[in-house]
Design a protein around this motif. Structure first.
Motif: not given
Length: 382
Positions: A4, A35, A37, A41, A57, A59, A62, A131, A355, A358, A377
């Motif tokens: 991401m 992972s 969201i 976020d 990035t 995230g 995860f 992410q 992913l 996203i 994700l």
């Protein structure tokens, strides 16, 4: 690797980025299997958190497979499937020794303000998050926990933040047997805070939100009494009336600066950014709790000031407790709760999204589309 990439408020996409590397002997490189969201976020996505830089990035929730280890990591081996706490903690500093892993003093140049967090702006250390297909995990000899063989990765990934945050929100409330607990916000953290309130002995749990599908979800998942604040003439007056004029025993703010429900707070905190977000949830918590009650705050606010009724806190003799969850401290107990069926983390997952998609996932979660409660994700290889 694919990861991401933040391009500015409401703009995220997938890009090719360099593979993470071992930068310190206590590092690990983890191949991400799941992972999430997080509602937190969305504060970044909406441009509400200072020093959120283009190219980052996100995230902080995860789990994944250990691919490479630094020379000082001896408690893990390549191939282990691990859940990684959202807060980066050294395990050795003054605060870590007190179990305050969300307040580690060694992981962030701005550690006097906040501890290090994966994928959460340079205010929180500037670490890239999960992410992505791979992520560098600092202090891997302390933070990650090996996922039990029996545990579903969908449960495990939620133990990295949302479950321990909701659990700690209830813990900080000091809930006594039979207490009435008000939870502001029916997002994932609010749902887990309400669910956890029963574990601490609550006699009544009330959830407040303004989105009907989230309230209906809370009614069955938590389970809880639910109310849409848009249908109430005055939230505080209603809470007093439904508690014999006293107020609730414990109020939990699981919303933070993206709250809805007050024009002036939205104007000053969201539109003009003269305060650290819309603080109406904190207002309602402070004013709805009884004299001598406890307010627990886990909703995210920025580092600048907010308009909150300090006089009411003093005059009512309230206790205010707030912090980032000390994930590492809670994980063993939460694994036990999952195993025994007391908490069902994956029960809040409504969407499993590649992913690669996203940007659509962020839009859906932010705009509250398609009944989205919690999106997970999944990288291409999983």
């Amino acid at each position: 690797m694919r990861a991401m990439d933040y391009r500015g408020p409401y703009r995220v996409r997938i890009e090719e980025k360099p593979m993470p590397k071992i930068e310190h002997p206590r590092d690990a490189v983890v191949r991400v299997t799941r992972s999430c969201i997080c509602g937190s976020d969305l504060h970044l996505y909406h441009g509400m958190v200072p020093d959120t830089r283009v190219g980052m990035t996100f995230g902080h929730e995860f789990c994944g497979i250990v691919e490479e280890l630094g020379s000082e990591v001896h408690n893990l081996k390549v191939g282990d499937h691990v859940l990684v706490p959202f807060n980066i903690a050294c395990g050795q500093c003054h605060f870590c020794k007190q179990g305050l892993f969300g307040n580690c003093h060694e992981n962030n140049p701005q550690a006097t303000a906040v501890g290090g967090i994966f994928g959460y702006s340079h205010t929180a250390g500037g670490y890239d998050g999960g992410q992505a297909e791979y992520v560098r995990v600092p202090y891997a000899d302390f933070g990650p926990s090996i996922i039990p063989d029996w545990m579903d990765p969908d449960d495990a990934v939620l133990l990295t933040d949302v479950v321990p945050t909701g659990y700690q929100a209830a813990e900080m409330g000091g809930i006594q047997k039979g207490d009435t607990v008000l939870v502001l916000g029916a997002g994932p953290v609010g749902l887990l805070a309400a669910r956890s309130a029963w574990l601490f002995g609550a006699g009544r749990v009330i959830v407040l939100d303004h989105i009907d599908y989230r309230l209906e979800f809370a009614r069955t998942y938590c389970p809880a009494e639910v109310y849409n604040f848009k249908e109430l003439d005055d939230v505080v007056v209603f809470m007093k009336k439904t508690t014999d004029g006293l107020g609730v025993d414990v109020a939990i703010d699981a919303v933070g600066g993206d709250a809805k429900g007050n024009f002036l707070q939205t104007l000053f905190g969201v539109k003009l950014k003269l305060e650290a977000g819309n603080a109406i949830a904190a207002h309602w918590a402070i004013n709805s709790v009884k004299k001598g009650g406890i307010v627990s705050i886990v909703g995210v606010y920025g580092p600048t000031g907010n308009m909150v009724p300090l006089g009411n806190i003093v005059n009512k003799g309230l206790t205010i407790r707030a912090n980032q969850a000390a994930v590492k401290r809670h994980v063993p107990k939460l694994i036990e709760h999952v195993k025994e069926g007391r908490i069902n983390p994956k029960g809040i997952i409504t969407h499993r999204i590649p992913l690669e998609d996203i940007a659509d996932a962020y839009h859906m979660f932010s705009a509250k589309l398609d009944g989205c409660i919690k999106p997970v994700l999944v990288p291409r290889s999983h």
